[in-house]
Enzyme design. Structure first.
Site, PDB file in Angstrom:
ATOM      1  N   LYS A 151      44.785  36.267  43.688  1.00 32.40           N
ATOM      2  CA  LYS A 151      45.803  35.223  43.885  1.00 32.40           C
ATOM      3  C   LYS A 151      45.342  34.065  44.769  1.00 32.40           C
ATOM      4  O   LYS A 151      46.153  33.365  45.367  1.00 32.40           O
ATOM      5  CB  LYS A 151      47.131  35.789  44.455  1.00 32.40           C
ATOM      6  N   THR A 152      44.061  33.876  44.852  1.00 24.22           N
ATOM      7  CA  THR A 152      43.581  32.762  45.678  1.00 24.22           C
ATOM      8  C   THR A 152      42.968  31.647  44.826  1.00 24.22           C
ATOM      9  O   THR A 152      42.469  30.661  45.357  1.00 24.22           O
ATOM     10  CB  THR A 152      42.508  33.252  46.678  1.00 24.22           C
ATOM     11  N   THR A 173      40.876  32.679  41.959  1.00 27.28           N
ATOM     12  CA  THR A 173      39.608  33.236  41.455  1.00 27.28           C
ATOM     13  C   THR A 173      39.420  32.960  39.969  1.00 27.28           C
ATOM     14  O   THR A 173      38.295  32.759  39.512  1.00 27.28           O
ATOM     15  CB  THR A 173      39.535  34.755  41.716  1.00 27.28           C
ATOM     16  N   THR A 174      40.520  32.942  39.206  1.00 28.70           N
ATOM     17  CA  THR A 174      40.369  32.718  37.764  1.00 28.70           C
ATOM     18  C   THR A 174      39.995  31.258  37.499  1.00 28.70           C
ATOM     19  O   THR A 174      39.199  30.973  36.600  1.00 28.70           O
ATOM     20  CB  THR A 174      41.664  33.085  37.011  1.00 28.70           C
ATOM     21  N   SER A 197      52.480  35.105  46.311  1.00 32.41           N
ATOM     22  CA  SER A 197      51.995  34.919  44.940  1.00 32.41           C
ATOM     23  C   SER A 197      51.841  36.287  44.251  1.00 32.41           C
ATOM     24  O   SER A 197      52.170  36.453  43.076  1.00 32.41           O
ATOM     25  CB  SER A 197      50.657  34.177  44.971  1.00 32.41           C
ATOM     26  N   LYS A 229      48.781  31.973  35.518  1.00 32.56           N
ATOM     27  CA  LYS A 229      48.107  31.326  36.656  1.00 32.56           C
ATOM     28  C   LYS A 229      48.770  29.981  36.905  1.00 32.56           C
ATOM     29  O   LYS A 229      48.846  29.156  35.978  1.00 32.56           O
ATOM     30  CB  LYS A 229      46.617  31.114  36.376  1.00 32.56           C
ATOM     31  N   GLY A 230      49.235  29.778  38.111  1.00 33.70           N
ATOM     32  CA  GLY A 230      49.957  28.548  38.431  1.00 33.70           C
ATOM     33  C   GLY A 230      51.388  28.648  37.963  1.00 33.70           C
ATOM     34  O   GLY A 230      51.871  27.796  37.222  1.00 33.70           O
ATOM     35  N   ARG A 231      52.006  29.753  38.355  1.00 36.14           N
ATOM     36  CA  ARG A 231      53.400  29.998  37.920  1.00 36.14           C
ATOM     37  C   ARG A 231      54.368  29.089  38.678  1.00 36.14           C
ATOM     38  O   ARG A 231      54.089  28.607  39.770  1.00 36.14           O
ATOM     39  CB  ARG A 231      53.770  31.448  38.221  1.00 36.14           C
ATOM     40  N   TYR A 259      57.731  29.235  40.651  1.00 36.62           N
ATOM     41  CA  TYR A 259      58.705  30.130  41.305  1.00 36.62           C
ATOM     42  C   TYR A 259      59.231  29.444  42.557  1.00 36.62           C
ATOM     43  O   TYR A 259      58.594  28.499  43.076  1.00 36.62           O
ATOM     44  CB  TYR A 259      58.105  31.504  41.622  1.00 36.62           C
TER      45      TYR A 259
END
Ligand code: A3P
Length: 873
Positions: A605-606, A608-609, A703, A824-826, A828
């Site tokens: 959640k930092t 990485t993808t 996250s 990724k990049g939700r 909320y």
């Protein structure tokens, strides 16, 4: 009357005589008592030319004397503090070698002239259980402040001191050892030694007969004791120099090792008058460590020995066993059973070579098979082929079936569960085909090798369990296939005898609770050096030690091994090409190049993808192929995939062509906080660069929570974020589990410190995740520089901000973009203020530690960290 007179006179004379006799006796007794009390120096005169057996008749000194009671040693850790003269000093290395072989923890300090000490305590716990000085003079001459600190520590924690004395110049020296009531005499050559049977140190060592002959070196020191609080442990006679002056005399026994019983100041010490070159000193040293540590650093007295004879039926004519040799093998086996309980030779056969010797040797083969039940047997490959040369498991299986058929035809038992591969090939590095074939054909559960983790140094050899096969370390005993004749022993027959009598082989047995020895068929023909070696070894062990020798069948032996060393069950894989011997037994069809040059370790959640996507855009950077279960992540180093072995791991990577300079990498975001990953990664890819990304740990936790909600994790759906992060120890287990996954990876400093134990700082890059999100091109320039990858790739041109996604994405042709998926990049809601405040306080200490760590590494602080630190002011 005259008769009565005579009787009276006679009576008077008798009384006078008796009185005189009594007086003389009293004087003599008083003389001896007085001298007995005075101890020592006269002992030399009295002991002129005594033999070891006479020692017990010597007065006072050898009586049992109780040492000072050791205070509770359990208040200190079991680490030994060793003061060495220099990093390379040879005695220092010998000391370390013994501690390492015994698997004791130690800490080395270079002894300074002033006697500077490291911190001896942590909180109220002692850090060291025993202090060793390579040079005792460093201890004796240390400044009074340090000495009183050390003495206080020793008394309070029941810690003893071992020291070695060696005179420095070549002249004969005699002097009083400062602070001790005895003198030392240096630069002597000594001979004929024996052990004080009353010494309380003796544990492994058995006091035996006189060891005749010169002891190695001419730089011995003997101790001239004048006090009953000091007890000799080993004696020897002085050989040279000739011109000795009293109280030192030739022919008398003088102490070369003494035990300060601690009656004087409450500290027990053992002082050696030489280094550890003399084997008996080594043995006493082992016992001194045991005694002074209150038996917390002690070796058990049980020793398990298995003697394998590889290459049965293999070997050139003239090197094999004939019938007489087989008879000698059987006789010796029986003989050895008196000293080694249940001793049985373990024979490894290659059936293909049965009856390929001379006529007499063929008869020897038959004689062996005629006594099949007298021995244990194990398969050693049908044609003695190295298993790593077989790429197909099926051809390996075929070979094994042939050997098994041979076994069944000749009544050889096939259920011992043990096998050894020729040249240890395929066992380590693992040739997975061998493991599978062994299990299929022979139901093998145990094997042994001398290659794990490396052949040398032998004391580092370990065991491991892979695919349910227990791999035990194997030991060499100085006999190889070509060691056939005593006279032709490499370096001369004396070398073999030396190894047996207090040398390498003897200490292999002393220091390893379990030894599997490798010998070969040829060692039992001709001069039968195998028999010679083990008979003499067993005799020597029995004469000089209290060790209890026994042999166990391989299955039981393996269970015993992992009972003793449970921490060795998990293997630690290395690159097979980093050791020439390993490379030689590594399949030519496999390569070592299918390993990553760098790892992106997370945490999750930092970003990485995003980093992964950007990296693979680079023309010279290649990632692993996707895993069916964990997608782009291989997740090898952190969990059970690791036990699938390196072939499994390497299969994820493309085979690089000879000409490319491709950078292979993998990203598994939960490596970051894994306990095992750093050690495992450093073992397999020690040169790999490591990339981690950090964002505010509170945001990371949130996250993750949102990620779990969208994956419909029941706990995440049921509980609010605040409830999750603030859950108490009695909360339901699924809530606690979610809390852990939210919070623990955010302990950044402690996780990074763990990576830094195994990787040098220059191999580690810490990326600011916030910057990666807002300004990825700059970050990617930094990454390229760190990796040293070429050509330089222009990310400013290759990336574009996608306003719809709200993140940077890959720019494709015709202005299209490739962004990361929905997960990724939700979107909320922002974190509630209570949770933010809670987490800010929760991570306070961790963040302070992180700032110190970054400062130490010379790295800038990310903006979120600066803000968090400002809150503290
Ligand atoms: P959120 O989805 O909570 O916003 P990881 O890939 O390590 O699991 O990290 C996912 C996070 O990467 C996202 O968390 C997002 O904030 C961040 N991120 C950074 N750069 C991104 C990008 N270019 N595209 C998508 N997400 C990005």
């Amino acid at each position: 009357m005259s008769f009565i007179m005579k009787l009276h006179r006679h009576f008077q004379r008798t009384v006078i005589l008796l009185a005189t006799f009594c007086m003389v006796s009293i004087i003599i007794s008083a003389y001896y008592l007085y001298n007995g009390y005075k101890q020592e120096s006269e002992l030399s005169e009295m002991a002129l030319e005594v033999d070891c057996g006479d020692l017990q008749h010597l007065p006072y000194r050898l009586m049992e004397v109780k040492p000072a009671k050791l205070s509770d040693t359990s208040r200190s850790d079991t680490t030994v503090l060793v003061f060495v003269e220099s990093q390379y000093s040879s005695l220092g290395q010998d000391i370390i070698m013994i501690l390492e072989s015994s698997r004791f923890q130690y800490h080395i300090e270079i002894a300074s002239g002033k006697g500077d000490l490291p911190a001896l305590m942590e909180k109220s716990r002692g850090k060291y259980i025993l202090i060793i000085y390579e040079n005792i003079l460093k201890y004796i001459n240390m400044d009074t402040w340090n000495r009183s600190l050390l003495d206080k520590y020793c008394v309070e924690y029941g810690v003893g001191v071992i020291g070695f004395h060696k005179t420095s110049d070549k002249s004969l020296q005699s002097f009083q050892l400062k602070g001790f009531p005895f003198s030392v005499y240096g630069n002597l050559a000594v001979k004929d030694c024996c052990i004080n049977p009353h010494s309380p140190l003796l544990h492994v060592t058995k006091s035996s007969k006189l060891e005749k002959g010169s002891l190695p070196g001419t730089d011995w020191t003997v101790f001239q004791i004048n006090h009953s609080a000091y007890q000799p442990v080993i004696f020897a006679k002085v050989k040279t120099p000739e011109n000795l002056s009293p109280p030192i005399s030739k022919g008398a026994f003088h102490a070369t090792v003494i035990h300060d019983l601690g009656l004087h100041d409450g500290i027990q010490r053992v002082l050696f008058g030489n280094n550890l070159n003399f084997w008996l000193h080594k043995l006493i040293f082992i016992d001194a460590v045991s005694f002074l540590s209150g038996k917390r650093l002690t070796l058990s007295l049980d020793r398990y020995i298995l003697v394998d004879i590889d290459d049965i039926f293999v070997g050139k004519e003239g090197t094999r066993m004939n019938t007489n040799d087989v008879k000698a093998l059987l006789d010796t086996q029986n003989l050895l059973r008196a000293q080694i309980t249940n001793f049985t030779f373990n024979l490894g056969f290659s059936g293909k070579f049965y009856h390929t010797g001379t006529e007499e040797e063929d008869e020897g083969d038959d004689r062996l098979l005629g006594s099949v039940d007298e021995f244990w047997w194990f398969p050693h490959m049908w044609s003695h082929m190295q298993p790593h040369l077989f790429h197909n498991e099926s051809s390996l299986v075929e070979q094994m079936i042939l050997n098994k058929k041979f076994a069944l035809e000749h009544g050889i038992p096939t259920d011992m569960g043990y096998a050894v591969a020729p040249h240890h090939s395929g066992v380590y590095p693992v040739h997975v085909q061998l493991y599978e074939a062994w299990k299929k054909v022979w139901n093998i559960r145990i094997t042994s090798t001398e290659e794990y983790p490396h052949l040398k140094p032998a004391r580092y050899r370990r065991g491991f369990i892979h695919k349910n096969i227990m791999v035990l370390p194997r030991q060499t005993c100085g006999l190889f296939t070509h060691t056939i004749f005593y006279k032709e022993y490499p370096g001369g027959p004396k070398e073999l005898d030396k190894s047996i009598q207090g040398g390498e082989l003897f200490f292999t047995v002393v220091l390893n609770p379990i030894s599997i020895f490798m010998t070969h068929l040829s060692n039992y023909g001709n001069d039968r050096l195998g028999l010679y070696t083990f008979v003499n070894l067993a005799n020597f062990v029995q004469s000089w030690t209290n060790l209890r020798l026994q042999t166990l069948p391989p299955v039981q032996l393996a269970h015993k091994y992992f009972e003793l060393f449970p921490d060795q069950k998990d293997p630690l894989w290395q690159n097979p090409c980093d050791d020439k011997r390993h490379r030689d037994i590594w399949s030519k069809e496999k390569t070592c190049d299918r390993l990553p040059k760098f790892l992106v370790i997370g945490p999750q959640k930092t970003g990485t993808t995003a980093l992964y996507l950007f990296l693979v855009m680079h023309p010279s950077i290649l990632s692993n192929s996707p895993s069916p279960k964990t997608f782009e992540e291989v997740q090898f180093f952190n969990r059970n995939n690791y036990h699938r072995g390196i072939d499994w791991y390497m299969d994820f990577f493309p085979v690089p062509s000879n000409v490319t300079t491709d950078f292979l990498f993998e990203k598994s975001a939960n490596y970051f906080h894994s306990e095992e990953a750093p050690k495992r990664a450093a073992s397999l890819v020690p040169k790999a660069k490591i990339i981690t990304i950090l964002i505010d740990p509170s945001d990371r936790a949130y996250s993750w929570y949102q990620h779990q909600r969208s994956h419909e994790d029941p706990a995440a759906l049921r509980f609010s974020f605040y409830e999750v992060i603030s859950a108490g120890p009695r909360a339901p287990s699924e809530l606690r589990a979610l809390q852990k996954r939210c919070l623990v990876p955010g302990w950044y400093a402690s996780h990074i410190e763990r990576w830094l134990v195994y990787f040098p700082p220059f191999q580690l890059l810490i990326i600011d995740g916030q910057q990666l999100r807002t300004d990825p091109a700059t970050v990617m320039d930094e990454v390229q520089k760190f990796l040293g990858v070429s050509p330089h790739y222009n990310y400013s041109e290759a990336l574009t901000f996608d306003s719809h996604k709200g993140f940077w994405c890959q720019l494709l042709e015709e202005g299209k973009t490739k962004c990361l998926g929905k997960s990724k990049g939700r979107k909320y809601p922002p974190m509630d203020p209570d949770s933010r405040a809670f987490l800010s306080s929760y991570y306070r200490e961790h963040n302070v530690e992180l700032s110190k760590l970054l400062h130490r590494l010379g790295q800038p602080l990310p903006s979120w960290l600066r803000q968090e630190l400002q809150k503290l002011r």
